[in-house]
Design an enzyme around this catalytic site. Sequence first.
Site, PDB file in Angstrom:
ATOM      1  N   THR A 124     -49.632  -6.291  -4.483  1.00 42.33           N
ATOM      2  CA  THR A 124     -50.402  -6.943  -5.547  1.00 42.33           C
ATOM      3  C   THR A 124     -51.688  -7.582  -5.030  1.00 42.33           C
ATOM      4  O   THR A 124     -52.495  -8.041  -5.838  1.00 42.33           O
ATOM      5  CB  THR A 124     -49.548  -8.028  -6.235  1.00 42.33           C
ATOM      6  OG1 THR A 124     -48.728  -8.608  -5.237  1.00 42.33           O
ATOM      7  CG2 THR A 124     -48.701  -7.456  -7.340  1.00 42.33           C
ATOM      8  N   LYS A 175     -48.435 -23.162   1.382  1.00 35.91           N
ATOM      9  CA  LYS A 175     -48.449 -22.696   2.762  1.00 35.91           C
ATOM     10  C   LYS A 175     -49.810 -23.060   3.358  1.00 35.91           C
ATOM     11  O   LYS A 175     -50.796 -22.965   2.634  1.00 35.91           O
ATOM     12  CB  LYS A 175     -48.256 -21.166   2.797  1.00 35.91           C
ATOM     13  CG  LYS A 175     -46.943 -20.703   2.152  1.00 35.91           C
ATOM     14  CD  LYS A 175     -46.948 -19.187   1.923  1.00 35.91           C
ATOM     15  CE  LYS A 175     -45.696 -18.767   1.146  1.00 35.91           C
ATOM     16  NZ  LYS A 175     -45.662 -17.329   0.816  1.00 35.91           N
ATOM     17  N   LYS A 234     -47.137 -18.080  -9.135  1.00 32.99           N
ATOM     18  CA  LYS A 234     -46.429 -18.535 -10.337  1.00 32.99           C
ATOM     19  C   LYS A 234     -46.001 -17.345 -11.189  1.00 32.99           C
ATOM     20  O   LYS A 234     -45.373 -17.512 -12.223  1.00 32.99           O
ATOM     21  CB  LYS A 234     -47.332 -19.481 -11.136  1.00 32.99           C
ATOM     22  CG  LYS A 234     -47.653 -20.747 -10.357  1.00 32.99           C
ATOM     23  CD  LYS A 234     -48.365 -21.772 -11.187  1.00 32.99           C
ATOM     24  CE  LYS A 234     -48.440 -23.081 -10.394  1.00 32.99           C
ATOM     25  NZ  LYS A 234     -49.162 -24.128 -11.072  1.00 32.99           N
ATOM     26  N   ASP A 256     -41.854 -13.216   1.419  1.00 34.85           N
ATOM     27  CA  ASP A 256     -43.010 -13.466   0.572  1.00 34.85           C
ATOM     28  C   ASP A 256     -43.062 -12.304  -0.432  1.00 34.85           C
ATOM     29  O   ASP A 256     -42.413 -11.270  -0.225  1.00 34.85           O
ATOM     30  CB  ASP A 256     -44.260 -13.484   1.470  1.00 34.85           C
ATOM     31  CG  ASP A 256     -45.543 -13.553   0.679  1.00 34.85           C
ATOM     32  OD1 ASP A 256     -45.615 -14.397  -0.228  1.00 34.85           O
ATOM     33  OD2 ASP A 256     -46.466 -12.756   0.962  1.00 34.85           O
ATOM     34  N   LEU A 257     -43.793 -12.460  -1.522  1.00 37.04           N
ATOM     35  CA  LEU A 257     -43.852 -11.383  -2.527  1.00 37.04           C
ATOM     36  C   LEU A 257     -45.102 -10.502  -2.371  1.00 37.04           C
ATOM     37  O   LEU A 257     -45.007  -9.318  -2.043  1.00 37.04           O
ATOM     38  CB  LEU A 257     -43.839 -11.996  -3.942  1.00 37.04           C
ATOM     39  CG  LEU A 257     -43.994 -10.981  -5.070  1.00 37.04           C
ATOM     40  CD1 LEU A 257     -42.733 -10.145  -5.239  1.00 37.04           C
ATOM     41  CD2 LEU A 257     -44.336 -11.683  -6.384  1.00 37.04           C
ATOM     42  N   ASP A 258     -46.266 -11.128  -2.616  1.00 38.50           N
ATOM     43  CA  ASP A 258     -47.520 -10.361  -2.659  1.00 38.50           C
ATOM     44  C   ASP A 258     -47.868  -9.838  -1.263  1.00 38.50           C
ATOM     45  O   ASP A 258     -48.056 -10.626  -0.335  1.00 38.50           O
ATOM     46  CB  ASP A 258     -48.665 -11.263  -3.161  1.00 38.50           C
ATOM     47  CG  ASP A 258     -48.444 -11.732  -4.601  1.00 38.50           C
ATOM     48  OD1 ASP A 258     -48.173 -10.891  -5.462  1.00 38.50           O
ATOM     49  OD2 ASP A 258     -48.539 -12.952  -4.853  1.00 38.50           O
ATOM     50  N   LYS A 289     -55.075 -14.821   1.024  1.00 36.22           N
ATOM     51  CA  LYS A 289     -53.669 -14.405   1.053  1.00 36.22           C
ATOM     52  C   LYS A 289     -52.751 -15.599   1.271  1.00 36.22           C
ATOM     53  O   LYS A 289     -52.983 -16.399   2.181  1.00 36.22           O
ATOM     54  CB  LYS A 289     -53.436 -13.344   2.137  1.00 36.22           C
ATOM     55  CG  LYS A 289     -54.011 -11.997   1.750  1.00 36.22           C
ATOM     56  CD  LYS A 289     -53.606 -10.918   2.740  1.00 36.22           C
ATOM     57  CE  LYS A 289     -54.195  -9.582   2.303  1.00 36.22           C
ATOM     58  NZ  LYS A 289     -54.050  -8.578   3.362  1.00 36.22           N
ATOM     59  N   GLU A 307     -43.770 -12.272   6.128  1.00 32.75           N
ATOM     60  CA  GLU A 307     -45.027 -12.748   5.538  1.00 32.75           C
ATOM     61  C   GLU A 307     -46.197 -11.860   5.917  1.00 32.75           C
ATOM     62  O   GLU A 307     -46.294 -11.436   7.063  1.00 32.75           O
ATOM     63  CB  GLU A 307     -45.338 -14.138   6.113  1.00 32.75           C
ATOM     64  CG  GLU A 307     -45.038 -15.276   5.212  1.00 32.75           C
ATOM     65  CD  GLU A 307     -45.948 -15.360   3.992  1.00 32.75           C
ATOM     66  OE1 GLU A 307     -46.974 -14.670   3.930  1.00 32.75           O
ATOM     67  OE2 GLU A 307     -45.616 -16.142   3.102  1.00 32.75           O
ATOM     68  N   ASP A 308     -47.099 -11.632   4.974  1.00 31.06           N
ATOM     69  CA  ASP A 308     -48.318 -10.875   5.310  1.00 31.06           C
ATOM     70  C   ASP A 308     -49.522 -11.786   5.530  1.00 31.06           C
ATOM     71  O   ASP A 308     -50.588 -11.313   5.911  1.00 31.06           O
ATOM     72  CB  ASP A 308     -48.665  -9.861   4.202  1.00 31.06           C
ATOM     73  CG  ASP A 308     -49.117 -10.544   2.932  1.00 31.06           C
ATOM     74  OD1 ASP A 308     -48.508 -11.576   2.562  1.00 31.06           O
ATOM     75  OD2 ASP A 308     -50.084 -10.070   2.301  1.00 31.06           O
ATOM     76  N   ARG A 353     -53.399 -20.474  -6.440  1.00 29.64           N
ATOM     77  CA  ARG A 353     -54.517 -20.125  -7.330  1.00 29.64           C
ATOM     78  C   ARG A 353     -55.620 -21.192  -7.264  1.00 29.64           C
ATOM     79  O   ARG A 353     -56.800 -20.873  -7.114  1.00 29.64           O
ATOM     80  CB  ARG A 353     -53.986 -20.000  -8.755  1.00 29.64           C
ATOM     81  CG  ARG A 353     -54.893 -19.201  -9.673  1.00 29.64           C
ATOM     82  CD  ARG A 353     -54.284 -19.135 -11.070  1.00 29.64           C
ATOM     83  NE  ARG A 353     -52.909 -18.676 -11.052  1.00 29.64           N
ATOM     84  CZ  ARG A 353     -52.037 -18.890 -12.047  1.00 29.64           C
ATOM     85  NH1 ARG A 353     -52.411 -19.537 -13.127  1.00 29.64           N
ATOM     86  NH2 ARG A 353     -50.782 -18.457 -11.954  1.00 29.64           N
ATOM     87  N   SER A 396     -42.516 -17.525  -2.436  1.00 26.89           N
ATOM     88  CA  SER A 396     -43.872 -17.082  -2.792  1.00 26.89           C
ATOM     89  C   SER A 396     -44.701 -18.218  -3.373  1.00 26.89           C
ATOM     90  O   SER A 396     -44.175 -19.082  -4.062  1.00 26.89           O
ATOM     91  CB  SER A 396     -43.767 -15.958  -3.829  1.00 26.89           C
ATOM     92  OG  SER A 396     -45.016 -15.699  -4.406  1.00 26.89           O
ATOM     93  N   ALA A 397     -46.006 -18.173  -3.114  1.00 25.49           N
ATOM     94  CA  ALA A 397     -46.924 -19.163  -3.709  1.00 25.49           C
ATOM     95  C   ALA A 397     -47.246 -18.817  -5.153  1.00 25.49           C
ATOM     96  O   ALA A 397     -47.816 -19.628  -5.881  1.00 25.49           O
ATOM     97  CB  ALA A 397     -48.220 -19.194  -2.901  1.00 25.49           C
TER      98      ALA A 397
HETATM   99  C1  BG6 Z   1     -49.857 -15.555  -3.244  1.00 24.31           C
HETATM  100  C2  BG6 Z   1     -51.012 -14.591  -3.088  1.00 24.31           C
HETATM  101  O1  BG6 Z   1     -48.651 -14.875  -3.063  1.00 24.31           O
HETATM  102  O2  BG6 Z   1     -49.866 -16.145  -4.545  1.00 24.31           O
HETATM  103  C3  BG6 Z   1     -52.320 -15.283  -3.419  1.00 24.31           C
HETATM  104  O3  BG6 Z   1     -51.038 -14.104  -1.771  1.00 24.31           O
HETATM  105  C4  BG6 Z   1     -52.242 -15.909  -4.799  1.00 24.31           C
HETATM  106  O4  BG6 Z   1     -53.364 -14.343  -3.362  1.00 24.31           O
HETATM  107  C5  BG6 Z   1     -51.044 -16.858  -4.870  1.00 24.31           C
HETATM  108  O5  BG6 Z   1     -53.427 -16.637  -5.084  1.00 24.31           O
HETATM  109  C6  BG6 Z   1     -50.892 -17.504  -6.248  1.00 24.31           C
HETATM  110  O6  BG6 Z   1     -50.572 -16.515  -7.179  1.00 24.31           O
HETATM  111  P1  BG6 Z   1     -50.601 -16.710  -8.749  1.00 24.31           P
HETATM  112  O7  BG6 Z   1     -49.925 -15.455  -9.263  1.00 24.31           O
HETATM  113  O8  BG6 Z   1     -49.797 -17.937  -9.078  1.00 24.31           O
HETATM  114  O9  BG6 Z   1     -52.024 -16.839  -9.174  1.00 24.31           O
HETATM  115 MG    MG Z   2     -48.408 -12.452   0.657  1.00 25.30          MG
END
Ligand code: BG6
Ligand code: MG
Length: 218
Positions: free
Chosen positions: A18, A146, A118, A10-12, A46, A170-171, A50, A115-116
């Site tokens: 972030t 997810k 964008k 996962d990224l964030d 998390k 994953e966090d 969005r 990652s979720a």
């Molecule tokens: C996930 C984050 O990785 O991405 C969420 O944990 C976030 O907090 C989601 O809402 C969507 O991210 P983005 O950058 O497309 O708004």
């Molecule tokens: Mg995450």
Amino acid sequence: MKRFEACIFDLDGVIVDTAKYHYKAWNTIAQKLGFEFTWEENEQLKGVSRVDSLEIILQIGNVVISNEERQSYLVLKNDIYLDLIKNMNPSEILPGVEDFLRQLQKQEIKIALGSASKNARPILERVHLINLFEVIVDGNEVSKGKPDPEVFEKGAKLLNVEARKTIVFEDSISGIIAANNGGFRSVGIGEQKNLNEAEYVIPGFKDISANDIFKALS
Ligand code: BG6
Ligand code: MG
């Protein structure tokens, strides 16, 4: 035959910290809607897309808005977030992550992002890690968020590996459940109390070797 062939990250909150920027941006939205929401409540966001995050925020604040207003808040949230991440640099990679990725590369374990977000690609570029990822699946490429395993399944398919030989890091609890639902091995990054469904939990990658993880999952 190797027991583990790939790792999907996962990224964030796993590669970069972030979560604090997402929280800050959502809190600005909450304030505009007339309430504050807490860092604890932020745990629910998390790993959540969005669009779905906004619905959770509206529930927390008990606020009803029109679809047009929804659209404009989604745009505003992302504008605030983009401004917060515009100067991101390699100092914002979480401790131990880069070394961990390089250990995997040396052992010829495939590396993907799941990652979720964008905004995943520009973030990986800004922290100079993009070249370590063989495959990137982000929020632009999935239709189910997810805890649906789609994001990880797409990654495994592109890497040509089986789920049972792939470790997901994953966090978020939704991400751990997604990994488990897809038959992946799951490692939680954070606190045990938030990540009980994970097979194994570590606080982060600092002082953790790839072999430590392989042993813990064997
Ligand atoms: C996930 C984050 O990785 O991405 C969420 O944990 C976030 O907090 C989601 O809402 C969507 O991210 P983005 O950058 O497309 O708004
Ligand atoms: Mg995450």
